[in-house]
Scaffold this active site. Sequence first.
Site, PDB file in Angstrom:
ATOM      1  N   GLY A 155       0.838  -1.204   0.000  1.00  0.00           N
ATOM      2  CA  GLY A 155       0.000   0.000   0.000  1.00  0.00           C
ATOM      3  C   GLY A 155       0.866   1.245   0.000  1.00  0.00           C
ATOM      4  O   GLY A 155       2.007   1.240  -0.457  1.00  0.00           O
ATOM      5  N   ALA A 390      23.913  11.516 -27.264  1.00  0.00           N
ATOM      6  CA  ALA A 390      24.435  10.683 -26.181  1.00  0.00           C
ATOM      7  C   ALA A 390      25.859  11.109 -25.809  1.00  0.00           C
ATOM      8  O   ALA A 390      26.264  11.033 -24.651  1.00  0.00           O
ATOM      9  CB  ALA A 390      24.394   9.218 -26.584  1.00  0.00           C
TER      10      ALA A 390
HETATM   11  C1  HXC Z   1      -3.678  -4.056  11.953  1.00  0.00           C
HETATM   12  C2  HXC Z   1      -2.584  -5.925  11.293  1.00  0.00           C
HETATM   13  C3  HXC Z   1      -2.319  -5.365  10.027  1.00  0.00           C
HETATM   14  C4  HXC Z   1      -2.813  -4.062   9.774  1.00  0.00           C
HETATM   15  C5  HXC Z   1      -1.464  -7.326  10.060  1.00  0.00           C
HETATM   16  N1  HXC Z   1      -2.036  -7.141  11.264  1.00  0.00           N
HETATM   17  N2  HXC Z   1      -1.633  -6.262   9.286  1.00  0.00           N
HETATM   18  N3  HXC Z   1      -3.243  -5.269  12.236  1.00  0.00           N
HETATM   19  N4  HXC Z   1      -3.459  -3.440  10.765  1.00  0.00           N
HETATM   20  N5  HXC Z   1      -2.589  -3.447   8.617  1.00  0.00           N
HETATM   21  C6  HXC Z   1      -2.068  -8.075  12.375  1.00  0.00           C
HETATM   22  C7  HXC Z   1      -2.964  -9.264  12.097  1.00  0.00           C
HETATM   23  O1  HXC Z   1      -4.290  -8.962  12.435  1.00  0.00           O
HETATM   24  C8  HXC Z   1      -2.359 -10.302  13.046  1.00  0.00           C
HETATM   25  O2  HXC Z   1      -2.802 -10.012  14.343  1.00  0.00           O
HETATM   26  C9  HXC Z   1      -0.881  -9.972  12.997  1.00  0.00           C
HETATM   27  O3  HXC Z   1      -0.771  -8.630  12.542  1.00  0.00           O
HETATM   28  C10 HXC Z   1      -0.114 -10.851  12.051  1.00  0.00           C
HETATM   29  O4  HXC Z   1      -0.787 -10.856  10.808  1.00  0.00           O
HETATM   30  P1  HXC Z   1      -1.135 -12.191  10.012  1.00  0.00           P
HETATM   31  O5  HXC Z   1      -2.145 -11.834   9.001  1.00  0.00           O
HETATM   32  O6  HXC Z   1      -1.475 -13.275  10.987  1.00  0.00           O
HETATM   33  O7  HXC Z   1       0.265 -12.524   9.361  1.00  0.00           O
HETATM   34  P2  HXC Z   1       0.572 -13.176   7.956  1.00  0.00           P
HETATM   35  O8  HXC Z   1      -0.319 -14.357   7.725  1.00  0.00           O
HETATM   36  O9  HXC Z   1       2.056 -13.361   7.907  1.00  0.00           O
HETATM   37  O10 HXC Z   1       0.143 -12.086   6.867  1.00  0.00           O
HETATM   38  C11 HXC Z   1       0.809 -10.859   6.796  1.00  0.00           C
HETATM   39  C12 HXC Z   1       0.043  -9.871   5.881  1.00  0.00           C
HETATM   40  C13 HXC Z   1      -1.412  -9.746   6.321  1.00  0.00           C
HETATM   41  C14 HXC Z   1       0.120 -10.386   4.427  1.00  0.00           C
HETATM   42  C15 HXC Z   1       0.810  -8.539   5.930  1.00  0.00           C
HETATM   43  O11 HXC Z   1      -1.441  -9.493   7.724  1.00  0.00           O
HETATM   44  C16 HXC Z   1      -2.147  -8.655   5.657  1.00  0.00           C
HETATM   45  O12 HXC Z   1      -2.594  -8.798   4.521  1.00  0.00           O
HETATM   46  N6  HXC Z   1      -2.321  -7.528   6.360  1.00  0.00           N
HETATM   47  C17 HXC Z   1      -3.057  -6.399   5.831  1.00  0.00           C
HETATM   48  C18 HXC Z   1      -2.267  -5.718   4.774  1.00  0.00           C
HETATM   49  C19 HXC Z   1      -2.940  -4.466   4.326  1.00  0.00           C
HETATM   50  O13 HXC Z   1      -3.881  -4.500   3.512  1.00  0.00           O
HETATM   51  N7  HXC Z   1      -2.551  -3.338   4.937  1.00  0.00           N
HETATM   52  C20 HXC Z   1      -3.122  -2.087   4.635  1.00  0.00           C
HETATM   53  C21 HXC Z   1      -2.415  -1.617   3.367  1.00  0.00           C
HETATM   54  S1  HXC Z   1      -2.949  -0.052   2.903  1.00  0.00           S
HETATM   55  P3  HXC Z   1      -3.130 -11.185  15.388  1.00  0.00           P
HETATM   56  O14 HXC Z   1      -3.451 -10.471  16.643  1.00  0.00           O
HETATM   57  O15 HXC Z   1      -4.263 -11.956  14.810  1.00  0.00           O
HETATM   58  O16 HXC Z   1      -1.860 -11.992  15.439  1.00  0.00           O
HETATM   59  C22 HXC Z   1      -1.899   0.908   3.691  1.00  0.00           C
HETATM   60  C23 HXC Z   1      -2.220   2.333   3.507  1.00  0.00           C
HETATM   61  C24 HXC Z   1      -1.059   3.170   3.884  1.00  0.00           C
HETATM   62  O17 HXC Z   1      -0.973   0.535   4.301  1.00  0.00           O
HETATM   63  C25 HXC Z   1      -1.330   4.537   3.406  1.00  0.00           C
HETATM   64  C26 HXC Z   1      -0.123   5.379   3.570  1.00  0.00           C
HETATM   65  C27 HXC Z   1      -0.213   6.543   2.674  1.00  0.00           C
END
Ligand code: HXC
Length: 499
Positions: A155, A390
């Site tokens: 993201g 170039a």
């Molecule tokens: C809150 C999060 C999180 C998030 C992961 N966790 N991402 N908590 N916000 N963005 C938490 C999970 O709930 C979990 O908590 C723990 O972290 C570990 O995550 P898992 O999913 O169990 O790990 P894994 O299977 O290794 O997968 C990792 C992952 C996945 C691929 C990164 O967690 C995921 O898809 N996360 C969301 C990614 C995403 O869409 N982020 C937002 C992007 S947009 P528990 O307590 O259950 O262990 C963005 C905008 C930024 O970032 C803008 C800036 C300008």
Amino acid sequence: MRLGGGEKRLEAQRAKGKLTVWERIDYFFDADTFEEVGGFIQHRSTNFGLEKNRPPGDGVVTGFGLVNGRLVYIAAQDFTVSGGSLGEMHGRKIAKIMDMAIDNGAPMVTLNDSGGARIQEGIGSLCGYGEIFFRNTKASGVIPQISVIMGPCAGGAVYSPGITDFVAMVADTSYMFITGPEVIKTVTGEEVTKDTLGGGDVHLKRSGVATYVGEDDETTLAWVKLLLSYLPSNNEEAPDRFGAREPRVDKAELDHVVPSNPNKGYDVHEVIERLVDAGTYFELQDKFAPNITIGFARLDGISIGVVGNNPRHLAGCLDVDASAKAARFVRFCDAFNIPLLTLVDVPGFLPGTDQEYNGIIRHGAKLLYAYAEATVPKLTVVMRKSYGGAYICMCSKHLGADMVVAWPGSEIAVMGPKGAVNIIFRKEIMAAEDQDGRAKELECEYTDKFANPQLAASMGYIDNVIEPSETRAVVIKYLKSHINKRQITPRRKHGNIPL
Ligand code: HXC
């Protein structure tokens, strides 16, 4: 404090082949020099039950320490705490340590391992990213900034690395993308994996986002430490000077590396390793646009940036990617007082609709602009061909090169003999009885006139014509005599480089 998300999550991290955040920090910094900042900070969100879990540090370790005796600041995300996600306080910690790095004039390194914006904190998370991007931009050209991607980076989170000077990734365990595979499938129907979308290979070879990809955490961090050794701590200093080391390969061989036949390829690395101090060439982005090479090296112990056309790929032509790659490197060197050595063997800009449609005008202009703007010592060696736009672009005298030398067989001309003769003698060739024979004759005439550096030297655009084997000694002499170069440029807010 070092337990992060608990033993079970730490083990899960190791099981993925990753070091834990503290193992990374211990590996990176000189022993017993790391000082943590803000280790007690907790988030203050009460959304979606977050108040029940407020781990100290909020998922990121920030602080400073010494790397090979030099001060470096770090923000290292801990995936074991809420997936390393970035909420308000996590973001604030990173912003604070960046401010300290800027104020104290030391490099800033971030270790990214995060699920992105902490979803439960909403605007608090977005604000955190915004504050970081703002500081990345403020710090650009002031302190070196290095991002190391050691897990997910998805993201908007990719835009901090996107602004920084260097991006290192770890093979197989890291990835970077704006929108993930699921979203892509929904929107465009394309099926990709995280790796084929944004793994190390993709960013090293195709997108040009990654500067380097290491095979594991240790290799990647070791690369960052080595990189730092070529850089000054900030834009008001020069890089450390080291002892000189003669090239490992006999420099007399340089007289035979470049084939005299202008259509034959060779590898510019063969030249570089015979010019620079032994074992000091440190190449960047080696698998992206390999028709141009960029990297740091040392000459007589002095850090330099080397840009070289590589005739092994695309005959060394400048294309869209090569121009952008080299331009960014030239600007980095200029911002951080690193002299530039340019090795030229370029037949021109790559022709074709693909290049034109993809903006070779805009991208080629970046390289011209970057060289013209640079005020560090600029030394240029014309090794063989140097044609047309170039020629001008590859740090010619006209763009402010301080010293330009050419090897005896160099050709400096508007274009190669075949193309030139077809244009200027078209009618004469058409009228000839033996058209091929007449074209050959005219090509020879053209070659006699331009296939040597004499004309350019007689006009002062080449300072000296030297044998290849003399190049190291001559370039070192020039480098030392320009090491205190100062150039005042007209006052302006900033230029408007074609982006
Ligand atoms: C809150 C999060 C999180 C998030 C992961 N966790 N991402 N908590 N916000 N963005 C938490 C999970 O709930 C979990 O908590 C723990 O972290 C570990 O995550 P898992 O999913 O169990 O790990 P894994 O299977 O290794 O997968 C990792 C992952 C996945 C691929 C990164 O967690 C995921 O898809 N996360 C969301 C990614 C995403 O869409 N982020 C937002 C992007 S947009 P528990 O307590 O259950 O262990 C963005 C905008 C930024 O970032 C803008 C800036 C300008």
